[in-house]
Design a protein around this motif. Structure first.
Motif, PDB file in Angstrom:
ATOM      1  N   PHE A  28      -5.634  -5.508   7.528  1.00 27.35           N
ATOM      2  CA  PHE A  28      -5.844  -4.093   7.190  1.00 27.35           C
ATOM      3  C   PHE A  28      -6.109  -3.923   5.708  1.00 27.35           C
ATOM      4  O   PHE A  28      -6.928  -3.095   5.301  1.00 27.35           O
ATOM      5  CB  PHE A  28      -4.639  -3.253   7.617  1.00 27.35           C
ATOM      6  CG  PHE A  28      -4.602  -2.981   9.092  1.00 27.35           C
ATOM      7  CD1 PHE A  28      -5.652  -2.369   9.734  1.00 27.35           C
ATOM      8  CD2 PHE A  28      -3.501  -3.344   9.838  1.00 27.35           C
ATOM      9  CE1 PHE A  28      -5.629  -2.123  11.094  1.00 27.35           C
ATOM     10  CE2 PHE A  28      -3.457  -3.111  11.195  1.00 27.35           C
ATOM     11  CZ  PHE A  28      -4.523  -2.502  11.830  1.00 27.35           C
ATOM     12  N   GLY A  29      -5.454  -4.702   4.878  1.00 30.00           N
ATOM     13  CA  GLY A  29      -5.701  -4.643   3.439  1.00 30.00           C
ATOM     14  C   GLY A  29      -7.134  -5.029   3.101  1.00 30.00           C
ATOM     15  O   GLY A  29      -7.790  -4.371   2.280  1.00 30.00           O
ATOM     16  N   CYS A  30      -7.625  -6.083   3.743  1.00 25.63           N
ATOM     17  CA  CYS A  30      -9.016  -6.489   3.525  1.00 25.63           C
ATOM     18  C   CYS A  30      -9.991  -5.424   4.024  1.00 25.63           C
ATOM     19  O   CYS A  30     -11.010  -5.153   3.384  1.00 25.63           O
ATOM     20  CB  CYS A  30      -9.296  -7.810   4.222  1.00 25.63           C
ATOM     21  SG  CYS A  30      -8.535  -9.214   3.410  1.00 25.63           S
ATOM     22  N   ALA A  31      -9.681  -4.805   5.158  1.00 27.30           N
ATOM     23  CA  ALA A  31     -10.557  -3.763   5.695  1.00 27.30           C
ATOM     24  C   ALA A  31     -10.619  -2.560   4.754  1.00 27.30           C
ATOM     25  O   ALA A  31     -11.704  -2.032   4.484  1.00 27.30           O
ATOM     26  CB  ALA A  31     -10.064  -3.330   7.078  1.00 27.30           C
ATOM     27  N   PHE A  32      -9.477  -2.121   4.255  1.00 33.34           N
ATOM     28  CA  PHE A  32      -9.479  -0.988   3.328  1.00 33.34           C
ATOM     29  C   PHE A  32     -10.148  -1.338   2.014  1.00 33.34           C
ATOM     30  O   PHE A  32     -10.879  -0.529   1.442  1.00 33.34           O
ATOM     31  CB  PHE A  32      -8.052  -0.499   3.075  1.00 33.34           C
ATOM     32  CG  PHE A  32      -7.490   0.298   4.216  1.00 33.34           C
ATOM     33  CD1 PHE A  32      -8.129   1.422   4.701  1.00 33.34           C
ATOM     34  CD2 PHE A  32      -6.312  -0.097   4.821  1.00 33.34           C
ATOM     35  CE1 PHE A  32      -7.616   2.141   5.757  1.00 33.34           C
ATOM     36  CE2 PHE A  32      -5.779   0.604   5.887  1.00 33.34           C
ATOM     37  CZ  PHE A  32      -6.437   1.733   6.354  1.00 33.34           C
ATOM     38  N   ALA A  33      -9.933  -2.563   1.534  1.00 28.63           N
ATOM     39  CA  ALA A  33     -10.588  -2.990   0.294  1.00 28.63           C
ATOM     40  C   ALA A  33     -12.097  -3.015   0.470  1.00 28.63           C
ATOM     41  O   ALA A  33     -12.842  -2.555  -0.406  1.00 28.63           O
ATOM     42  CB  ALA A  33     -10.075  -4.365  -0.121  1.00 28.63           C
ATOM     43  N   TYR A  34     -12.596  -3.507   1.600  1.00 25.99           N
ATOM     44  CA  TYR A  34     -14.030  -3.526   1.860  1.00 25.99           C
ATOM     45  C   TYR A  34     -14.581  -2.112   1.948  1.00 25.99           C
ATOM     46  O   TYR A  34     -15.630  -1.813   1.396  1.00 25.99           O
ATOM     47  CB  TYR A  34     -14.331  -4.283   3.152  1.00 25.99           C
ATOM     48  CG  TYR A  34     -15.808  -4.339   3.463  1.00 25.99           C
ATOM     49  CD1 TYR A  34     -16.616  -5.297   2.886  1.00 25.99           C
ATOM     50  CD2 TYR A  34     -16.390  -3.406   4.313  1.00 25.99           C
ATOM     51  CE1 TYR A  34     -17.967  -5.345   3.144  1.00 25.99           C
ATOM     52  CE2 TYR A  34     -17.743  -3.436   4.578  1.00 25.99           C
ATOM     53  CZ  TYR A  34     -18.531  -4.407   3.997  1.00 25.99           C
ATOM     54  OH  TYR A  34     -19.876  -4.431   4.256  1.00 25.99           O
ATOM     55  N   LYS A  35     -13.833  -1.253   2.629  1.00 24.81           N
ATOM     56  CA  LYS A  35     -14.306   0.127   2.795  1.00 24.81           C
ATOM     57  C   LYS A  35     -14.483   0.818   1.451  1.00 24.81           C
ATOM     58  O   LYS A  35     -15.510   1.448   1.210  1.00 24.81           O
ATOM     59  CB  LYS A  35     -13.327   0.914   3.658  1.00 24.81           C
ATOM     60  CG  LYS A  35     -13.719   2.378   3.818  1.00 24.81           C
ATOM     61  CD  LYS A  35     -12.756   3.106   4.709  1.00 24.81           C
ATOM     62  CE  LYS A  35     -12.947   4.587   4.782  1.00 24.81           C
ATOM     63  NZ  LYS A  35     -14.273   5.071   4.987  1.00 24.81           N
ATOM     64  N   TYR A  36     -13.502   0.695   0.576  1.00 21.75           N
ATOM     65  CA  TYR A  36     -13.566   1.430  -0.690  1.00 21.75           C
ATOM     66  C   TYR A  36     -14.277   0.672  -1.802  1.00 21.75           C
ATOM     67  O   TYR A  36     -14.724   1.281  -2.773  1.00 21.75           O
ATOM     68  CB  TYR A  36     -12.162   1.835  -1.128  1.00 21.75           C
ATOM     69  CG  TYR A  36     -11.603   2.891  -0.211  1.00 21.75           C
ATOM     70  CD1 TYR A  36     -12.164   4.155  -0.159  1.00 21.75           C
ATOM     71  CD2 TYR A  36     -10.541   2.618   0.642  1.00 21.75           C
ATOM     72  CE1 TYR A  36     -11.683   5.126   0.702  1.00 21.75           C
ATOM     73  CE2 TYR A  36     -10.048   3.571   1.500  1.00 21.75           C
ATOM     74  CZ  TYR A  36     -10.623   4.821   1.521  1.00 21.75           C
ATOM     75  OH  TYR A  36     -10.148   5.775   2.387  1.00 21.75           O
ATOM     76  N   ALA A  37     -14.433  -0.638  -1.690  1.00 16.69           N
ATOM     77  CA  ALA A  37     -15.127  -1.397  -2.731  1.00 16.69           C
ATOM     78  C   ALA A  37     -16.598  -1.618  -2.411  1.00 16.69           C
ATOM     79  O   ALA A  37     -17.396  -1.774  -3.322  1.00 16.69           O
ATOM     80  CB  ALA A  37     -14.442  -2.743  -2.940  1.00 16.69           C
ATOM     81  N   VAL A  38     -16.960  -1.605  -1.107  1.00 17.77           N
ATOM     82  CA  VAL A  38     -18.339  -1.906  -0.736  1.00 17.77           C
ATOM     83  C   VAL A  38     -18.992  -0.759   0.026  1.00 17.77           C
ATOM     84  O   VAL A  38     -20.069  -0.282  -0.354  1.00 17.77           O
ATOM     85  CB  VAL A  38     -18.396  -3.202   0.115  1.00 17.77           C
ATOM     86  CG1 VAL A  38     -19.812  -3.487   0.576  1.00 17.77           C
ATOM     87  CG2 VAL A  38     -17.847  -4.372  -0.665  1.00 17.77           C
ATOM     88  N   ALA A  39     -18.370  -0.302   1.094  1.00 21.73           N
ATOM     89  CA  ALA A  39     -19.025   0.651   1.992  1.00 21.73           C
ATOM     90  C   ALA A  39     -19.210   2.028   1.362  1.00 21.73           C
ATOM     91  O   ALA A  39     -20.295   2.613   1.468  1.00 21.73           O
ATOM     92  CB  ALA A  39     -18.237   0.769   3.294  1.00 21.73           C
ATOM     93  N   GLU A  40     -18.185   2.556   0.732  1.00 22.62           N
ATOM     94  CA  GLU A  40     -18.299   3.894   0.145  1.00 22.62           C
ATOM     95  C   GLU A  40     -19.316   3.941  -1.003  1.00 22.62           C
ATOM     96  O   GLU A  40     -20.149   4.843  -1.037  1.00 22.62           O
ATOM     97  CB  GLU A  40     -16.932   4.397  -0.319  1.00 22.62           C
ATOM     98  CG  GLU A  40     -15.971   4.691   0.822  1.00 22.62           C
ATOM     99  CD  GLU A  40     -16.457   5.801   1.744  1.00 22.62           C
ATOM    100  OE1 GLU A  40     -17.068   6.783   1.263  1.00 22.62           O
ATOM    101  OE2 GLU A  40     -16.244   5.690   2.953  1.00 22.62           O
ATOM    102  N   PRO A  41     -19.301   2.987  -1.952  1.00 23.39           N
ATOM    103  CA  PRO A  41     -20.341   3.006  -2.983  1.00 23.39           C
ATOM    104  C   PRO A  41     -21.751   2.850  -2.403  1.00 23.39           C
ATOM    105  O   PRO A  41     -22.703   3.456  -2.896  1.00 23.39           O
ATOM    106  CB  PRO A  41     -19.998   1.821  -3.884  1.00 23.39           C
ATOM    107  CG  PRO A  41     -18.559   1.605  -3.696  1.00 23.39           C
ATOM    108  CD  PRO A  41     -18.279   1.978  -2.278  1.00 23.39           C
ATOM    109  N   ARG A  42     -21.868   2.059  -1.341  1.00 26.35           N
ATOM    110  CA  ARG A  42     -23.178   1.890  -0.710  1.00 26.35           C
ATOM    111  C   ARG A  42     -23.645   3.199  -0.080  1.00 26.35           C
ATOM    112  O   ARG A  42     -24.821   3.567  -0.201  1.00 26.35           O
ATOM    113  CB  ARG A  42     -23.084   0.789   0.343  1.00 26.35           C
ATOM    114  CG  ARG A  42     -24.409   0.416   0.947  1.00 26.35           C
ATOM    115  CD  ARG A  42     -24.260  -0.719   1.916  1.00 26.35           C
ATOM    116  NE  ARG A  42     -23.941  -1.945   1.202  1.00 26.35           N
ATOM    117  CZ  ARG A  42     -23.645  -3.090   1.793  1.00 26.35           C
ATOM    118  NH1 ARG A  42     -23.589  -3.171   3.098  1.00 26.35           N
ATOM    119  NH2 ARG A  42     -23.389  -4.158   1.082  1.00 26.35           N
TER     120      ARG A  42
END
Length: 76
Positions: A28-42
């Motif tokens: 879950f930590g990796c999923a949230f990190a991906y969401k806010y570090a990669v997906a949202e800026p994209r």
């Protein structure tokens, strides 16, 4: 003097009690990190790009450059 036998009974359950919650927390930590570090800026970058994107203007520029074989350049 011999070594004592290792305790094997219940070993998997004991280890899973520790490792399973840690694995879920890590996932879950990796999923949230991906969401806010990669997906949202994209998503923000795509939104900003398409606010000013004119598809017709881009198509006309590609047509004028001769990229398309089935579309004649304007002026012919």
């Amino acid at each position: 003097m011999s070594l004592p036998k290792p305790v094997m009974r219940g070993m998997l359950a004991k280890r899973l009690r520790i490792h399973l919650p840690l694995a879920f927390a890590f996932a879950f930590g990796c999923a949230f990190a991906y969401k806010y570090a990669v997906a949202e800026p994209r998503k923000r970058a795509y939104t900003e790009f398409y606010k000013q994107y004119d598809a017709v203007k881009e198509f006309d520029a590609m047509r004028a450059a001769g990229i398309f074989e089935s579309v004649r350049p304007s002026g012919e």
